[in-house]
Scaffold this motif. Sequence first.
Motif, PDB file in Angstrom:
ATOM      1  N   THR A  65      45.467  41.537  48.540  1.00 42.08           N
ATOM      2  CA  THR A  65      44.258  41.496  49.367  1.00 42.08           C
ATOM      3  C   THR A  65      43.266  40.474  48.817  1.00 42.08           C
ATOM      4  O   THR A  65      42.634  39.727  49.574  1.00 42.08           O
ATOM      5  N   TYR A  66      43.143  40.405  47.484  1.00 42.89           N
ATOM      6  CA  TYR A  66      42.192  39.471  46.873  1.00 42.89           C
ATOM      7  C   TYR A  66      42.605  38.013  47.092  1.00 42.89           C
ATOM      8  O   TYR A  66      41.747  37.129  47.149  1.00 42.89           O
ATOM      9  N   LEU A  67      43.903  37.763  47.200  1.00 39.73           N
ATOM     10  CA  LEU A  67      44.353  36.402  47.468  1.00 39.73           C
ATOM     11  C   LEU A  67      43.939  35.959  48.871  1.00 39.73           C
ATOM     12  O   LEU A  67      43.650  34.774  49.099  1.00 39.73           O
ATOM     13  N   PHE A  68      43.900  36.887  49.819  1.00 41.47           N
ATOM     14  CA  PHE A  68      43.461  36.573  51.175  1.00 41.47           C
ATOM     15  C   PHE A  68      41.933  36.601  51.290  1.00 41.47           C
ATOM     16  O   PHE A  68      41.355  35.813  52.043  1.00 41.47           O
ATOM     17  N   LYS A  69      41.305  37.511  50.542  1.00 46.49           N
ATOM     18  CA  LYS A  69      39.846  37.659  50.615  1.00 46.49           C
ATOM     19  C   LYS A  69      39.285  37.709  49.186  1.00 46.49           C
ATOM     20  O   LYS A  69      39.050  38.782  48.633  1.00 46.49           O
ATOM     21  N   PRO A  70      39.080  36.522  48.571  1.00 43.08           N
ATOM     22  CA  PRO A  70      38.607  36.478  47.177  1.00 43.08           C
ATOM     23  C   PRO A  70      37.309  37.247  46.938  1.00 43.08           C
ATOM     24  O   PRO A  70      37.101  37.770  45.840  1.00 43.08           O
ATOM     25  N   SER A  71      36.462  37.355  47.943  1.00 39.19           N
ATOM     26  CA  SER A  71      35.197  38.067  47.768  1.00 39.19           C
ATOM     27  C   SER A  71      35.424  39.538  47.426  1.00 39.19           C
ATOM     28  O   SER A  71      34.633  40.140  46.683  1.00 39.19           O
ATOM     29  N   LEU A  72      36.499  40.126  47.956  1.00 37.54           N
ATOM     30  CA  LEU A  72      36.811  41.515  47.630  1.00 37.54           C
ATOM     31  C   LEU A  72      37.210  41.648  46.163  1.00 37.54           C
ATOM     32  O   LEU A  72      36.837  42.615  45.491  1.00 37.54           O
ATOM     33  N   GLY A  73      37.972  40.685  45.672  1.00 36.11           N
ATOM     34  CA  GLY A  73      38.351  40.694  44.260  1.00 36.11           C
ATOM     35  C   GLY A  73      37.151  40.496  43.357  1.00 36.11           C
ATOM     36  O   GLY A  73      37.018  41.148  42.310  1.00 36.11           O
ATOM     37  N   ARG A  78      33.438  42.895  39.687  1.00 38.90           N
ATOM     38  CA  ARG A  78      32.000  42.782  39.429  1.00 38.90           C
ATOM     39  C   ARG A  78      31.607  41.369  39.009  1.00 38.90           C
ATOM     40  O   ARG A  78      30.786  41.163  38.094  1.00 38.90           O
ATOM     41  N   GLY A  79      32.208  40.398  39.672  1.00 39.95           N
ATOM     42  CA  GLY A  79      31.830  39.012  39.452  1.00 39.95           C
ATOM     43  C   GLY A  79      32.244  38.435  38.120  1.00 39.95           C
ATOM     44  O   GLY A  79      31.707  37.404  37.687  1.00 39.95           O
ATOM     45  N   THR A  80      33.204  39.054  37.433  1.00 38.41           N
ATOM     46  CA  THR A  80      33.655  38.559  36.132  1.00 38.41           C
ATOM     47  C   THR A  80      34.162  37.126  36.272  1.00 38.41           C
ATOM     48  O   THR A  80      35.051  36.853  37.081  1.00 38.41           O
ATOM     49  N   GLN A  81      33.618  36.205  35.465  1.00 35.55           N
ATOM     50  CA  GLN A  81      33.926  34.790  35.637  1.00 35.55           C
ATOM     51  C   GLN A  81      35.391  34.474  35.382  1.00 35.55           C
ATOM     52  O   GLN A  81      36.003  33.689  36.096  1.00 35.55           O
ATOM     53  N   VAL A  86      40.712  32.615  37.285  1.00 33.89           N
ATOM     54  CA  VAL A  86      42.162  32.830  37.364  1.00 33.89           C
ATOM     55  C   VAL A  86      42.599  33.019  38.817  1.00 33.89           C
ATOM     56  O   VAL A  86      43.662  32.529  39.222  1.00 33.89           O
ATOM     57  N   LEU A  87      41.798  33.723  39.608  1.00 36.60           N
ATOM     58  CA  LEU A  87      42.136  33.926  41.016  1.00 36.60           C
ATOM     59  C   LEU A  87      42.137  32.588  41.768  1.00 36.60           C
ATOM     60  O   LEU A  87      43.046  32.316  42.563  1.00 36.60           O
ATOM     61  N   THR A  88      41.140  31.757  41.511  1.00 37.28           N
ATOM     62  CA  THR A  88      41.080  30.432  42.144  1.00 37.28           C
ATOM     63  C   THR A  88      42.279  29.588  41.740  1.00 37.28           C
ATOM     64  O   THR A  88      42.897  28.909  42.567  1.00 37.28           O
TER      65      THR A  88
END
Length: 252
Positions: A65-73, A78-81, A86-88
Motif C-alpha cells: 500500500t505504501y508503494l502506491f500511496k507513500p503518504s500512508l507510509g 510518523r515521518g521518519t526520514q 528508503v521508500l523513495t
Amino acid sequence: MQIALISDIHGNLVSFEAILADIERQNVNEIIFLGDAATLGPQPHEVLQRLRHLGCPCIIGNHETYLFKPSLGQAYMRGTQWFNDVLTWCRARLTPEDYQFMRSFQPMLKVKLEGESTLICFHGSPRRHTDNIFATTPAKEVNEMLAGRRATVMAGGHTHVQMLRQYNGVLLVNAGSVGMPFEQMPFTERGPRVMPWAEYAIITSEGNAISVDLRRIPVDMKAIRQAGIDARMPETSDWLRNWISITELLNE
C-alpha cells in the motif's frame, strides 16, 4: 495437502531463495504469499520478479500500500526520514510490470483444506493489514481483529515474529518473516534486531487432522551483506547493523 506460507520478504532475495529451496525439498502443494514483498531491502525488483514467476496467490501487505500511496507510509512511520528515503529509493527501482503485479494482490484469501478444514490468509488481521496479533494480545482485541471471521487455521504475518496460538478453537499462525525476522516485537530501546535466518510456515491437512510447522532456515549472511553493499540503498549501514550474528546470539 501441504501449503507453504511465506511473508514479509522485504527486498531480501538471498533469504527468499533459501526459503524457496527448502520449500522445494518439502514437496508442498501450494505456496501463499502473505504480503510485504519489496520495501526496506536491497533487491525490491528482483524479489517481485521472482515472486511473480512463482504464480502463487498473494496477499497485499501494508508496505505494498505504501508503494502506491507513500503518504500512508509516511504517516504510519510518523515521518521518519530514513523510511521516506528508503521508500523513495525502492519506488524508483520498480518497473511498471512490478506495480501491475502488485495490483493483483488480494486483501484476504480463504482456502479449502482437506475434510471440513479451512484456512483464511491475511497480512495483519482480517480487519486491517497493520494489526499486530501477538501471543499476548488480549482475547477481546483478538476478537475485534478477527472481525467475525472464523476458520480452522487463520494465518498472517506483519509482526515478523513466528507464532502459533490457539484461540477459541482456531489455530492462529504467524509465518514469521522471510527477509527480516525480528528477535522481538514491539522493539526495545535498541530498535529492531534481525535474526540470522529466514522463516516461513507449512500447514499440513490430512483428512480432518491439521498440523503447523514453523520453519527456520539458515541463510548466507555474507551474501546478504554483499547485496546490501552492492545496492547502495539509503541507510545501508544501519540496515546491516540491525542483523544479529550467530556468535552474538550464543554469547548473550
